[in-house]
Design a protein around this motif. Structure first.
Motif, PDB file in Angstrom:
ATOM      1  N   VAL A 155       0.861  -1.183   0.000  1.00  6.92           N
ATOM      2  CA  VAL A 155       0.000   0.000   0.000  1.00  6.92           C
ATOM      3  C   VAL A 155       0.895   1.229   0.000  1.00  6.92           C
ATOM      4  N   LEU A 156       0.705   2.098  -1.004  1.00  2.00           N
ATOM      5  CA  LEU A 156       1.435   3.359  -1.086  1.00  2.00           C
ATOM      6  C   LEU A 156       0.525   4.473  -0.592  1.00  2.00           C
ATOM      7  N   THR A 157       0.937   5.147   0.475  1.00  2.00           N
ATOM      8  CA  THR A 157       0.161   6.243   1.043  1.00  2.00           C
ATOM      9  C   THR A 157       1.001   7.507   0.993  1.00  2.00           C
ATOM     10  N   CYS A 158       0.459   8.553   0.394  1.00  7.82           N
ATOM     11  CA  CYS A 158       1.174   9.824   0.233  1.00  7.82           C
ATOM     12  C   CYS A 158       0.521  10.880   1.117  1.00  7.82           C
ATOM     13  N   TYR A 159       1.344  11.524   1.941  1.00  3.70           N
ATOM     14  CA  TYR A 159       0.869  12.560   2.855  1.00  3.70           C
ATOM     15  C   TYR A 159       1.457  13.898   2.413  1.00  3.70           C
ATOM     16  N   TRP A 160       0.597  14.803   1.972  1.00  2.98           N
ATOM     17  CA  TRP A 160       1.026  16.129   1.557  1.00  2.98           C
ATOM     18  C   TRP A 160       1.061  17.056   2.772  1.00  2.98           C
ATOM     19  N   GLY A 161       2.121  17.866   2.864  1.00  2.81           N
ATOM     20  CA  GLY A 161       2.234  18.823   3.958  1.00  2.81           C
ATOM     21  C   GLY A 161       2.334  18.175   5.319  1.00  2.81           C
ATOM     22  N   CYS A 162       3.146  17.140   5.431  1.00  7.54           N
ATOM     23  CA  CYS A 162       3.292  16.424   6.698  1.00  7.54           C
ATOM     24  C   CYS A 162       4.165  17.242   7.664  1.00  7.54           C
ATOM     25  N   ASN A 163       3.727  17.347   8.909  1.00  5.49           N
ATOM     26  CA  ASN A 163       4.464  18.093   9.922  1.00  5.49           C
ATOM     27  C   ASN A 163       5.814  17.430  10.195  1.00  5.49           C
ATOM     28  N   VAL A 164       6.883  18.220  10.134  1.00  5.22           N
ATOM     29  CA  VAL A 164       8.243  17.691  10.290  1.00  5.22           C
ATOM     30  C   VAL A 164       8.443  17.103  11.685  1.00  5.22           C
ATOM     31  N   GLU A 223      -1.464  15.242  11.489  1.00  9.51           N
ATOM     32  CA  GLU A 223      -0.821  16.518  11.173  1.00  9.51           C
ATOM     33  C   GLU A 223      -0.309  16.511   9.731  1.00  9.51           C
ATOM     34  N   TYR A 224      -1.225  16.462   8.784  1.00 11.89           N
ATOM     35  CA  TYR A 224      -0.905  16.577   7.362  1.00 11.89           C
ATOM     36  C   TYR A 224      -2.099  17.216   6.673  1.00 11.89           C
ATOM     37  N   GLN A 253      -5.714  24.887  -1.923  1.00 11.16           N
ATOM     38  CA  GLN A 253      -5.226  26.264  -1.993  1.00 11.16           C
ATOM     39  C   GLN A 253      -3.837  26.418  -1.344  1.00 11.16           C
ATOM     40  N   VAL A 254      -2.952  25.499  -1.690  1.00  7.96           N
ATOM     41  CA  VAL A 254      -1.571  25.556  -1.209  1.00  7.96           C
ATOM     42  C   VAL A 254      -0.662  25.788  -2.407  1.00  7.96           C
ATOM     43  N   VAL A 255       0.044  26.917  -2.419  1.00  7.47           N
ATOM     44  CA  VAL A 255       0.950  27.224  -3.524  1.00  7.47           C
ATOM     45  C   VAL A 255       2.408  27.052  -3.118  1.00  7.47           C
ATOM     46  N   ASP A 256       2.690  27.082  -1.827  1.00  6.99           N
ATOM     47  CA  ASP A 256       4.039  26.827  -1.341  1.00  6.99           C
ATOM     48  C   ASP A 256       3.966  26.498   0.144  1.00  6.99           C
ATOM     49  N   PHE A 257       5.104  26.027   0.664  1.00 10.99           N
ATOM     50  CA  PHE A 257       5.195  25.680   2.079  1.00 10.99           C
ATOM     51  C   PHE A 257       6.098  26.643   2.834  1.00 10.99           C
ATOM     52  N   GLY A 258       6.283  27.846   2.274  1.00  9.52           N
ATOM     53  CA  GLY A 258       7.021  28.883   2.962  1.00  9.52           C
ATOM     54  C   GLY A 258       8.526  28.738   2.826  1.00  9.52           C
ATOM     55  N   PRO A 259       9.277  29.710   3.379  1.00 11.09           N
ATOM     56  CA  PRO A 259      10.744  29.667   3.297  1.00 11.09           C
ATOM     57  C   PRO A 259      11.311  28.613   4.239  1.00 11.09           C
ATOM     58  N   VAL A 260      12.570  28.280   3.988  1.00  9.33           N
ATOM     59  CA  VAL A 260      13.259  27.314   4.852  1.00  9.33           C
ATOM     60  C   VAL A 260      13.835  28.032   6.066  1.00  9.33           C
ATOM     61  N   PRO A 261      13.949  27.359   7.218  1.00  6.88           N
ATOM     62  CA  PRO A 261      13.526  25.976   7.471  1.00  6.88           C
ATOM     63  C   PRO A 261      12.006  25.867   7.582  1.00  6.88           C
ATOM     64  N   ARG A 262      11.473  24.784   7.041  1.00 11.93           N
ATOM     65  CA  ARG A 262      10.026  24.621   6.959  1.00 11.93           C
ATOM     66  C   ARG A 262       9.496  23.776   8.107  1.00 11.93           C
ATOM     67  N   ALA A 263       8.240  23.998   8.422  1.00  2.00           N
ATOM     68  CA  ALA A 263       7.583  23.225   9.464  1.00  2.00           C
ATOM     69  C   ALA A 263       6.912  21.984   8.894  1.00  2.00           C
ATOM     70  N   ARG A 264       6.767  21.930   7.569  1.00  2.72           N
ATOM     71  CA  ARG A 264       6.108  20.790   6.928  1.00  2.72           C
ATOM     72  C   ARG A 264       6.934  20.296   5.745  1.00  2.72           C
ATOM     73  N   VAL A 316       9.553   4.784   4.735  1.00  2.00           N
ATOM     74  CA  VAL A 316       9.101   6.172   4.713  1.00  2.00           C
ATOM     75  C   VAL A 316      10.067   6.971   3.848  1.00  2.00           C
ATOM     76  N   ALA A 317       9.547   7.644   2.827  1.00  2.00           N
ATOM     77  CA  ALA A 317      10.364   8.469   1.933  1.00  2.00           C
ATOM     78  C   ALA A 317       9.911   9.920   2.036  1.00  2.00           C
ATOM     79  N   VAL A 318      10.846  10.795   2.370  1.00  5.15           N
ATOM     80  CA  VAL A 318      10.575  12.229   2.426  1.00  5.15           C
ATOM     81  C   VAL A 318      10.983  12.836   1.092  1.00  5.15           C
ATOM     82  N   ILE A 319      10.020  13.461   0.407  1.00  4.08           N
ATOM     83  CA  ILE A 319      10.237  13.934  -0.968  1.00  4.08           C
ATOM     84  C   ILE A 319      10.073  15.448  -1.014  1.00  4.08           C
ATOM     85  N   HIS A 320      11.034  16.099  -1.640  1.00  6.14           N
ATOM     86  CA  HIS A 320      10.916  17.543  -1.863  1.00  6.14           C
ATOM     87  C   HIS A 320      10.208  17.790  -3.189  1.00  6.14           C
TER      88      HIS A 320
END
Length: 332
Positions: A95-104, A133-134, A159-170, A194-198
């Motif tokens: 099972v592949l599960t993708c979480y967008w905007g996951c809290n770091v 928290e995603y 309505q998410v266009v970016d995750f803000g400047p670095v360092p990011r919270a998500r 678990v793969a963290v993808i930019h």
């Protein structure tokens, strides 16, 4: 002062001067022999003499089969608005599960919970550890040995266009691969990955890549999967999402964000054989630099990596002598 004292002493009594120098020589020789033993210091020995005394420690490794594989298809075309295409390659139904905007912070707390509290075997277990928290979740069922591409994208109403400047919270995207069948979880030591993808967005346009990969074991450990730097024509797939053509600009952005790995900047010309003798097949991984560049015959002569000159603390073989013999017999 010492020179003046010796000259004065020689003028006063040459015999006493000679006796004093002889005693100093004997004391110094005794100290040197007590430190190095009866042998010659390592820096004065030739390569044949160092074979037995300066051999690098061999790290004890345990072979574990990883049922999960994940790659980014066409990373140059991926973005937060256009989405990303992932290609899983699994040995069992997954099972592949993708979480967008996951809290770091919550993600790393979840990894620690896998060690101390409960095992993350299913997507629901990870979601409970994350406290939801995603921003958005997508899920796909992956058949055994199915390499079909899976397209992941945030919905427009998010309505998410970016995750803000670095360092990011998500993190932009976290992909979780878990075994679908309960029976398979009893067979494999590795039960999840678990793969963290930019994903590039308007604030941070670094090209799409896998930043980290964590392998979760049934016994309660998790390991950071790292890339080996091969000197072979067939390079090992990058586990950290680093591409051979990575530009200096991208490297600077990674360092600024605190996401740059410890891979050497030196790029060596690929060669299918040992970089020293150019004869034996490459088999040994040097730690901590992770260069894989020496054959079984040359590994015994080196305390420093021949590619980056870093001191080698430990080393381990990619395959044992028995496996090499079996492979040669199969080719014949």
């Amino acid at each position: 002062m010492a020179a003046v004292f010796l000259v004065t002493l020689y003028e006063y009594s040459p015999l006493f001067y000679i006796a004093l120098v002889s005693v100093c020589f004997l004391v110094t020789s005794a100290l040197v022999l007590g430190w190095f033993g009866l042998g010659v210091p390592v820096i004065l020995r030739n390569s044949e003499e160092t074979e037995s005394s300066t051999r690098v420690l061999k790290k004890r490794m345990r072979q574990v089969k990883n049922p999960f594989g994940l790659e980014i298809t066409n990373p140059a075309a991926a973005s937060l608005t256009r989405g990303v295409t992932l290609t899983p390659d699994c040995l069992e139904d997954c099972v592949l599960t993708c979480y967008w905007g996951c809290n770091v912070q919550k993600l790393h707390e979840a990894l620690q919970k896998h060690v101390y509290c409960f095992r993350i075997k299913t997507p629901q277990a990870l979601e409970d550890a994350l406290y939801n928290e995603y921003l958005y979740k997508q899920q796909y069922f992956i058949k055994k040995n199915d390499k079909a591409e899976k397209y992941c994208q945030l919905p427009e109403d998010a309505q998410v266009v970016d995750f803000g400047p670095v360092p990011r919270a998500r993190y932009p995207l976290v992909a979780l691969l878990t075994l679908a069948d309960e029976e398979d979880r009893e067979i494999y030591d590795i039960i999840a990955m678990v793969a963290v993808i930019h994903i590039p967005d308007e604030s941070y346009r670094l090209s799409c890549r896998i930043l980290y990969q964590y392998l979760l074991l049934a016994q309660g450990q998790y390991h950071d999967l790292k890339q080996l730097f091969m000197s072979a024509n067939s390079p090992v797939p990058s586990s950290s999402g680093t591409f051979p053509g990575e530009s200096s600009t991208d490297r600077g952005l990674l360092e600024k964000a605190g996401l740059a790995g410890d891979e050497p900047e030196l790029q060596e010309e690929n060669s299918k054989d040992c970089v020293v003798c150019q004869n034996g097949p490459v088999n040994w991984v040097l730690l901590p630099c992770r260069h894989t560049c020496l054959c079984d015959g040359c590994i015994r002569y080196f305390q420093q990596c021949p590619m980056c000159r870093q001191f080698v603390q430990e080393s381990f073989p990619l395959c044992s002598k028995k496996e090499q013999d079996e492979d040669e017999s199969t080719r014949v």
